[in-house]
Design a protein around this motif. Structure first.
Motif, PDB file in Angstrom:
ATOM      1  N   LEU A  67       0.833  -1.204   0.000  1.00  0.00           N
ATOM      2  CA  LEU A  67       0.000   0.000   0.000  1.00  0.00           C
ATOM      3  C   LEU A  67       0.866   1.251   0.000  1.00  0.00           C
ATOM      4  CD1 LEU A  67      -2.624  -0.892   2.776  1.00  0.00           C
ATOM      5  CD2 LEU A  67      -2.823  -1.270   0.309  1.00  0.00           C
ATOM      6  N   LEU A  68       0.271   2.368  -0.439  1.00  0.00           N
ATOM      7  CA  LEU A  68       0.925   3.667  -0.313  1.00  0.00           C
ATOM      8  C   LEU A  68       0.163   4.578   0.642  1.00  0.00           C
ATOM      9  CD1 LEU A  68       2.144   4.471  -3.945  1.00  0.00           C
ATOM     10  CD2 LEU A  68       3.365   3.364  -2.066  1.00  0.00           C
ATOM     11  N   SER A  69      -0.821   4.027   1.347  1.00  0.00           N
ATOM     12  CA  SER A  69      -1.586   4.794   2.327  1.00  0.00           C
ATOM     13  C   SER A  69      -1.666   4.011   3.623  1.00  0.00           C
ATOM     14  CB  SER A  69      -3.001   5.084   1.805  1.00  0.00           C
ATOM     15  OG  SER A  69      -2.956   5.828   0.601  1.00  0.00           O
ATOM     16  N   GLN A  70      -2.009   4.720   4.696  1.00  0.00           N
ATOM     17  CA  GLN A  70      -2.085   4.108   6.016  1.00  0.00           C
ATOM     18  C   GLN A  70      -3.409   4.468   6.673  1.00  0.00           C
ATOM     19  OE1 GLN A  70       0.448   6.487   5.371  1.00  0.00           O
ATOM     20  NE2 GLN A  70       1.685   4.883   4.437  1.00  0.00           N
ATOM     21  N   ALA A  71      -3.924   3.530   7.466  1.00  0.00           N
ATOM     22  CA  ALA A  71      -5.046   3.806   8.360  1.00  0.00           C
ATOM     23  C   ALA A  71      -4.489   3.970   9.766  1.00  0.00           C
ATOM     24  CB  ALA A  71      -6.063   2.666   8.314  1.00  0.00           C
ATOM     25  N   TYR A  72      -5.177   4.733  10.599  1.00  0.00           N
ATOM     26  CA  TYR A  72      -4.696   5.010  11.954  1.00  0.00           C
ATOM     27  C   TYR A  72      -5.786   4.740  12.979  1.00  0.00           C
ATOM     28  CZ  TYR A  72      -0.617   7.379   9.947  1.00  0.00           C
ATOM     29  OH  TYR A  72       0.540   7.666   9.271  1.00  0.00           O
ATOM     30  N   CYS A 104      -1.628  -1.560  -8.197  1.00  0.00           N
ATOM     31  CA  CYS A 104      -3.027  -1.998  -8.159  1.00  0.00           C
ATOM     32  C   CYS A 104      -3.671  -1.427  -6.915  1.00  0.00           C
ATOM     33  CB  CYS A 104      -3.129  -3.528  -8.161  1.00  0.00           C
ATOM     34  SG  CYS A 104      -4.848  -4.117  -8.194  1.00  0.00           S
ATOM     35  N   SER A 105      -4.815  -0.811  -7.082  1.00  0.00           N
ATOM     36  CA  SER A 105      -5.505  -0.131  -5.977  1.00  0.00           C
ATOM     37  C   SER A 105      -6.495  -1.022  -5.243  1.00  0.00           C
ATOM     38  CB  SER A 105      -6.243   1.102  -6.505  1.00  0.00           C
ATOM     39  OG  SER A 105      -5.350   2.102  -6.928  1.00  0.00           O
ATOM     40  N   PHE A 106      -6.681  -2.254  -5.710  1.00  0.00           N
ATOM     41  CA  PHE A 106      -7.745  -3.109  -5.184  1.00  0.00           C
ATOM     42  C   PHE A 106      -7.124  -4.421  -4.712  1.00  0.00           C
ATOM     43  CE2 PHE A 106      -8.951  -0.425  -8.704  1.00  0.00           C
ATOM     44  CZ  PHE A 106      -9.927   0.383  -8.123  1.00  0.00           C
ATOM     45  N   ILE A 107      -6.935  -4.535  -3.397  1.00  0.00           N
ATOM     46  CA  ILE A 107      -6.114  -5.615  -2.850  1.00  0.00           C
ATOM     47  C   ILE A 107      -6.892  -6.444  -1.840  1.00  0.00           C
ATOM     48  CG2 ILE A 107      -4.019  -6.136  -1.539  1.00  0.00           C
ATOM     49  CD1 ILE A 107      -2.793  -3.596  -2.692  1.00  0.00           C
ATOM     50  N   GLN A 108      -6.817  -7.742  -2.031  1.00  0.00           N
ATOM     51  CA  GLN A 108      -7.395  -8.714  -1.104  1.00  0.00           C
ATOM     52  C   GLN A 108      -6.277  -9.157  -0.157  1.00  0.00           C
ATOM     53  OE1 GLN A 108      -8.185 -13.278  -1.748  1.00  0.00           O
ATOM     54  NE2 GLN A 108      -9.704 -12.127  -2.916  1.00  0.00           N
ATOM     55  N   THR A 109      -6.344  -8.731   1.106  1.00  0.00           N
ATOM     56  CA  THR A 109      -5.266  -9.016   2.049  1.00  0.00           C
ATOM     57  C   THR A 109      -5.477 -10.379   2.713  1.00  0.00           C
ATOM     58  OG1 THR A 109      -6.196  -8.179   4.137  1.00  0.00           O
ATOM     59  CG2 THR A 109      -5.300  -6.545   2.584  1.00  0.00           C
ATOM     60  N   GLN A 110      -4.522 -10.773   3.544  1.00  0.00           N
ATOM     61  CA  GLN A 110      -4.611 -12.004   4.319  1.00  0.00           C
ATOM     62  C   GLN A 110      -4.996 -11.720   5.769  1.00  0.00           C
ATOM     63  OE1 GLN A 110      -0.610 -13.428   3.568  1.00  0.00           O
ATOM     64  NE2 GLN A 110      -1.345 -14.874   2.033  1.00  0.00           N
ATOM     65  N   ASP A 111      -5.504 -10.512   6.021  1.00  0.00           N
ATOM     66  CA  ASP A 111      -5.895 -10.134   7.375  1.00  0.00           C
ATOM     67  C   ASP A 111      -7.387 -10.341   7.593  1.00  0.00           C
ATOM     68  OD1 ASP A 111      -3.319  -9.373   8.008  1.00  0.00           O
ATOM     69  OD2 ASP A 111      -3.639  -7.271   7.474  1.00  0.00           O
ATOM     70  N   TRP A 163      -9.086   8.805   0.602  1.00  0.00           N
ATOM     71  CA  TRP A 163      -8.740   8.101  -0.634  1.00  0.00           C
ATOM     72  C   TRP A 163      -8.469   6.603  -0.401  1.00  0.00           C
ATOM     73  CZ3 TRP A 163      -6.006  11.921   1.792  1.00  0.00           C
ATOM     74  CH2 TRP A 163      -4.805  11.556   2.409  1.00  0.00           C
ATOM     75  N   MET A 164      -8.846   6.103   0.760  1.00  0.00           N
ATOM     76  CA  MET A 164      -8.631   4.700   1.124  1.00  0.00           C
ATOM     77  C   MET A 164      -9.933   4.163   1.724  1.00  0.00           C
ATOM     78  SD  MET A 164      -5.765   3.345   3.838  1.00  0.00           S
ATOM     79  CE  MET A 164      -5.534   1.618   4.252  1.00  0.00           C
ATOM     80  N   LYS A 165     -10.229   2.899   1.436  1.00  0.00           N
ATOM     81  CA  LYS A 165     -11.480   2.315   1.928  1.00  0.00           C
ATOM     82  C   LYS A 165     -11.282   0.834   2.217  1.00  0.00           C
ATOM     83  CE  LYS A 165     -16.377   1.747   0.707  1.00  0.00           C
ATOM     84  NZ  LYS A 165     -17.417   2.011  -0.336  1.00  0.00           N
ATOM     85  N   ILE A 166     -11.960   0.359   3.261  1.00  0.00           N
ATOM     86  CA  ILE A 166     -11.912  -1.047   3.648  1.00  0.00           C
ATOM     87  C   ILE A 166     -13.271  -1.694   3.378  1.00  0.00           C
ATOM     88  CG2 ILE A 166     -11.612  -2.657   5.583  1.00  0.00           C
ATOM     89  CD1 ILE A 166      -9.059  -1.209   4.860  1.00  0.00           C
ATOM     90  N   GLY A 217     -14.635 -10.777   8.550  1.00  0.00           N
ATOM     91  CA  GLY A 217     -14.284 -11.335   7.247  1.00  0.00           C
ATOM     92  C   GLY A 217     -12.878 -10.961   6.874  1.00  0.00           C
ATOM     93  N   GLY A 218     -12.474 -11.397   5.699  1.00  0.00           N
ATOM     94  CA  GLY A 218     -11.162 -11.020   5.185  1.00  0.00           C
ATOM     95  C   GLY A 218     -11.170  -9.567   4.756  1.00  0.00           C
ATOM     96  N   ILE A 219     -10.092  -8.867   5.043  1.00  0.00           N
ATOM     97  CA  ILE A 219     -10.007  -7.432   4.735  1.00  0.00           C
ATOM     98  C   ILE A 219      -9.607  -7.216   3.277  1.00  0.00           C
ATOM     99  CG2 ILE A 219      -8.716  -5.310   5.190  1.00  0.00           C
ATOM    100  CD1 ILE A 219      -8.614  -6.087   8.113  1.00  0.00           C
ATOM    101  N   ASN A 220     -10.434  -6.459   2.570  1.00  0.00           N
ATOM    102  CA  ASN A 220     -10.099  -5.950   1.237  1.00  0.00           C
ATOM    103  C   ASN A 220      -9.830  -4.457   1.354  1.00  0.00           C
ATOM    104  OD1 ASN A 220     -10.596  -8.456   0.063  1.00  0.00           O
ATOM    105  ND2 ASN A 220     -12.727  -7.953  -0.418  1.00  0.00           N
ATOM    106  N   ILE A 221      -8.905  -3.970   0.556  1.00  0.00           N
ATOM    107  CA  ILE A 221      -8.525  -2.556   0.638  1.00  0.00           C
ATOM    108  C   ILE A 221      -8.567  -1.917  -0.735  1.00  0.00           C
ATOM    109  CG2 ILE A 221      -6.673  -0.927   1.226  1.00  0.00           C
ATOM    110  CD1 ILE A 221      -5.655  -2.958   3.252  1.00  0.00           C
TER     111      ILE A 221
END
Length: 330
Positions: free
Chosen positions: A242-247, A293-300, A259-262, A280-284
């Motif tokens: 990612l190039l963005s962070q959640a806090y 790629c802006s649409f990522i299926q994470t393992q979290d 500009w970021m969404k879960i 559920g599994g986190i998508n970002i």
């Protein structure tokens, strides 16, 4: 395409869900055409990009692709390649970044969105496992935030006593103080020292990295608040891909910049992007990832709340995953 992907101001000027949706769809169509692994993945799923009219219908690329494929949507040479940390024998993710200025704008604006001007802070970074390797996006972010602060601060490895002395000196100058640390190192610090520093914000990130036993976030935060003399532990949620962070400003509840969404998915049906209830599994969606790629299926694993905030509950057990692993091993 007619849309210009270099229009970075559009990404960082998003004000509402409508603007987010329009920008996400434009970026999706650009990446579907210009990121070969994503294009192949969509083809495997029989997805026709022209038939996607809502961000809720955009497929998320499994994050494992960053280990096996070059996820890149630009014709220019990347300015930098970020790599993930990994245990011995594992393959690291590689994030090809076309324009480093996009990453810098994303993390500076993201910090300002949640915490204000970094120039108001003295920032200390306790990130030993990241300093010990090359290619860390977190180190670059911390370095630039420290520099933007321009009030002292700096990086620390295992020199805890020096860190404590410098934090206490900064507190005497009546400044806001941010201590950003990898979780296991903050745990070590909290066991060895007792702090009582007015204006101190402690932010954990990065997990245990195999250095200490895994415990719940609640247990960790209890240890850190007791030793470091703060009421709440803040957290940063980011990753190499990612190039963005959640806090989070406490209690493990994270929020994203505009500009970021879960979203969350059913781990038994990873192609169900509209999963809404329970964990559920986190998508970002990270629109700053314009050139990868802006649409990522994470393992979290996580839980999404109605206001867009979310919690992270740890990694998905691969034994529980059911679904499509198309092209991941290529």
């Amino acid at each position: 395409m007619s849309w210009n992907p270099v229009d970075i101001d559009r990404i960082f000027s998003i004000k509402d869900s409508e603007e987010f949706s329009e920008c996400a769809l434009d970026i999706f169509r650009f990446q579907a055409e210009n990121c070969p692994p994503y294009s192949e993945y969509l083809s495997c799923l029989d997805i026709v990009p022209e038939n996607i009219f809502s961000p809720e219908d955009i497929p998320y690329l499994p994050i494992e692709f960053f280990k096996s494929r070059k996820i890149y949507s630009s014709e220019i040479e990347p300015e930098i390649i970020f790599t993930s940390s990994g245990t011995t024998g594992t393959v690291s993710s590689r994030h090809y970044v076309a324009r480093l200025s996009v990453y810098r704008e994303s993390f500076i604006r993201g910090f300002e969105y949640f915490y204000g001007d970094p120039a108001d802070y003295v920032i200390f970074a306790l990130l030993p496992s990241y300093l010990e390797r090359k290619g860390s996006s977190l180190i670059l972010m911390a370095k630039d935030l420290i520099k933007a602060g321009n009030n002292g601060g700096g990086f620390y490895l295992n020199n805890y006593e020096e860190l404590i002395n410098h934090i206490e000196t900064a507190a005497g100058n009546d400044r806001k103080i941010l201590l950003l640390g990898v979780s296991y190192a903050l745990w070590d610090l909290a066991e060895k020292y007792k702090l009582n520093v007015p204006g101190l914000t402690v932010m954990e990130t990065g997990g245990m990295k195999g250095r200490r036993e895994e415990i719940t976030r609640e247990e960790l935060h209890g240890i850190l608040t007791g030793g470091l003399g703060v009421e709440k532990i803040h957290s940063e949620y980011g990753m190499t891909e990612l190039l963005s962070q959640a806090y989070s400003d406490g209690d493990g509840i994270f929020r994203c910049p505009p500009w970021m969404k879960i979203t969350v998915r059913d781990i038994y049906d990873p192609l169900d992007v509209n999963y809404r209830s329970g964990k559920g599994g986190i998508n970002i969606i990270d629109l700053a990832n314009i050139y990868s790629c802006s649409f990522i299926q994470t393992q979290d694993m996580g839980q999404l709340y109605s206001d867009g905030s979310f919690t992270v509950a740890g990694r998905i057990d691969n034994r529980d995953i059911r679904g499509c692993n198309l092209m991941v091993g290529e």
